[in-house]
Design a protein around this motif. Sequence first.
Motif, PDB file in Angstrom:
ATOM      1  N   ASP B 150       0.849  -1.184   0.000  1.00 35.41           N
ATOM      2  CA  ASP B 150       0.000   0.000   0.000  1.00 35.41           C
ATOM      3  C   ASP B 150       0.894   1.246   0.000  1.00 35.41           C
ATOM      4  O   ASP B 150       1.703   1.430   0.914  1.00 35.41           O
ATOM      5  CB  ASP B 150      -0.863  -0.032   1.269  1.00 35.41           C
ATOM      6  CG  ASP B 150      -1.955   1.020   1.235  1.00 35.41           C
ATOM      7  OD1 ASP B 150      -1.827   1.984   0.464  1.00 35.41           O
ATOM      8  OD2 ASP B 150      -2.934   0.864   1.993  1.00 35.41           O
ATOM      9  N   PRO B 151       0.775   2.111  -1.010  1.00 37.60           N
ATOM     10  CA  PRO B 151       1.669   3.266  -1.074  1.00 37.60           C
ATOM     11  C   PRO B 151       1.227   4.445  -0.205  1.00 37.60           C
ATOM     12  O   PRO B 151       1.808   5.521  -0.291  1.00 37.60           O
ATOM     13  CB  PRO B 151       1.618   3.646  -2.563  1.00 37.60           C
ATOM     14  CG  PRO B 151       0.292   3.186  -3.033  1.00 37.60           C
ATOM     15  CD  PRO B 151      -0.116   2.018  -2.175  1.00 37.60           C
ATOM     16  N   ALA B 152       0.224   4.236   0.662  1.00 41.32           N
ATOM     17  CA  ALA B 152      -0.329   5.356   1.443  1.00 41.32           C
ATOM     18  C   ALA B 152       0.740   6.060   2.287  1.00 41.32           C
ATOM     19  O   ALA B 152       0.637   7.255   2.544  1.00 41.32           O
ATOM     20  CB  ALA B 152      -1.470   4.866   2.330  1.00 41.32           C
ATOM     21  N   ASP B 153       1.786   5.315   2.728  1.00 45.99           N
ATOM     22  CA  ASP B 153       2.845   5.939   3.541  1.00 45.99           C
ATOM     23  C   ASP B 153       4.053   6.342   2.684  1.00 45.99           C
ATOM     24  O   ASP B 153       5.085   6.759   3.224  1.00 45.99           O
ATOM     25  CB  ASP B 153       3.278   5.013   4.676  1.00 45.99           C
ATOM     26  CG  ASP B 153       3.881   3.713   4.160  1.00 45.99           C
ATOM     27  OD1 ASP B 153       3.990   3.544   2.924  1.00 45.99           O
ATOM     28  OD2 ASP B 153       4.240   2.861   4.992  1.00 45.99           O
ATOM     29  N   PHE B 154       3.934   6.178   1.369  1.00 50.24           N
ATOM     30  CA  PHE B 154       4.969   6.589   0.394  1.00 50.24           C
ATOM     31  C   PHE B 154       6.259   5.774   0.512  1.00 50.24           C
ATOM     32  O   PHE B 154       7.246   6.090  -0.132  1.00 50.24           O
ATOM     33  CB  PHE B 154       5.274   8.093   0.506  1.00 50.24           C
ATOM     34  CG  PHE B 154       4.039   8.957   0.515  1.00 50.24           C
ATOM     35  CD1 PHE B 154       3.337   9.178  -0.662  1.00 50.24           C
ATOM     36  CD2 PHE B 154       3.565   9.510   1.700  1.00 50.24           C
ATOM     37  CE1 PHE B 154       2.182   9.945  -0.656  1.00 50.24           C
ATOM     38  CE2 PHE B 154       2.411  10.278   1.707  1.00 50.24           C
ATOM     39  CZ  PHE B 154       1.716  10.498   0.523  1.00 50.24           C
ATOM     40  N   GLN B 155       6.270   4.737   1.369  1.00 48.50           N
ATOM     41  CA  GLN B 155       7.499   3.961   1.559  1.00 48.50           C
ATOM     42  C   GLN B 155       7.547   2.774   0.594  1.00 48.50           C
ATOM     43  O   GLN B 155       6.505   2.224   0.234  1.00 48.50           O
ATOM     44  CB  GLN B 155       7.584   3.464   3.000  1.00 48.50           C
ATOM     45  CG  GLN B 155       7.709   4.610   3.991  1.00 48.50           C
ATOM     46  CD  GLN B 155       7.743   4.146   5.442  1.00 48.50           C
ATOM     47  OE1 GLN B 155       7.867   2.954   5.723  1.00 48.50           O
ATOM     48  NE2 GLN B 155       7.638   5.085   6.349  1.00 48.50           N
TER      49      GLN B 155
END
Lengths: 116, 318
Positions: B150-155
């Motif tokens: 999940d890219p929600a935390d940009f990591q």
Amino acid sequence: MKNIHAAPMEVLSAKPNGAFATEPYEAGWADEALAMVYVRETSGPAPKLALRAQISVDGARWFDHPAPPLWMEKAGGYCLPLTHFGNWLRLAGEVAGGPADGSPAFVLDIYWVLKG
Amino acid sequence: MNESAQPFRQALLQADPRLSRFNPLERILHVDDFNQGQHGWQGYFPDYDGWDDYPGRYQPVDSVTQSLEKARRNPQLRIDRKLPIGPRGVPMLSSLTSWDVGTAGSLSGTYALKVPTLPQAGSKVFAQKRLGSPWRGKFRVETWFCFKTDPADFQLGETDIRALYLTFDVMDLHHGREQGQEPRRWWPALRYHNAENGQLVRRWQANIGSEGVKDGAWEDLADGQQDLGYNRAATKYQWNYLRFTFDLARREYVDFHCHGKEFNVQGRRHEPDPALEGWRASTDKCPGLVGTGFGIEAATDKRCFLYLDAVVVSASEN
């Protein structure tokens, strides 16, 4: 011929007082999305569930779709029809009036039924 | 197949933009192009008969009520026994849409099949389809796939993905009994062990388990090390080709190829220790089944996604 798809997001799901959201779902291919909810059981002094459709451009930043929310107080079937929702969809719920000990106020099944 | 027809068939396949990137056997059973629909790839739900017990019930499997009771009592229940109550990760058609570039689309169009885990360490989700073949020679599954968190935390999140799975529940047809051959059940299955405890592992494994095709135990392939393309941003999708073939008549692996590397699996069998017994060994009600699952497992409390661009299933008569 159109495509149709029923997605079982939550089945036999127990919801105590408080907020919840269903898992993100991508439905960009569909022209219409119908949230279908079966409330199997309710408990507590005055159980109430408000369910809102939420949308997002990226699956991370969510806000309410302008469709009016569903209000549920007793067992039965409920539906929330949506168009113009983009791609990402989820349902955000708020439960109140259930048992004070944290046990479930609602047991329910939640589906997306999509067509397009 | 007639030998002179083979080069002609090969030329036709190679000139077909839809099939040129695949290598199907002589009988193409399915071309599941996810730009056209979901093609029946759905979540996993265990066997059951009846909501409650009833006279004449098929006893080897539980009723829904029994299954529910077991799932509530034991949250660690194996995935092929556990009834998925509450929130689930369900397979869906994804347009691979993110905050930065918008819709990336799939490799061959707009949509890919996405298999998402829950945001929960150990969450293991499969897209499942019950396949089979009237031709009982080789059976081949091919796909182009990628995997992300999940890219929600940009990591980047590469080490948040514990494993990828391609599993098969394979059962013989029953008319072999007429020649005195008792039908057998076996589980050819591959697992890409991507990461453990925050470290990349990146090794292919094969199933040697007797408890369930999705739960191992798993044995490392001797030549199983492979760095798969993951790419350098949480929202950059890089696709890998996979081909796996096994022999329905001989009950053994034929070949396994992943994006440029051929692995040595020829002749490998699923020899569970201890052997499958009783109900686990039975092919009752499912003769000829090739139950197929593509899966992904989260290593941390973060959603993990497996994307399939297309699935091509083919078989040979011998």
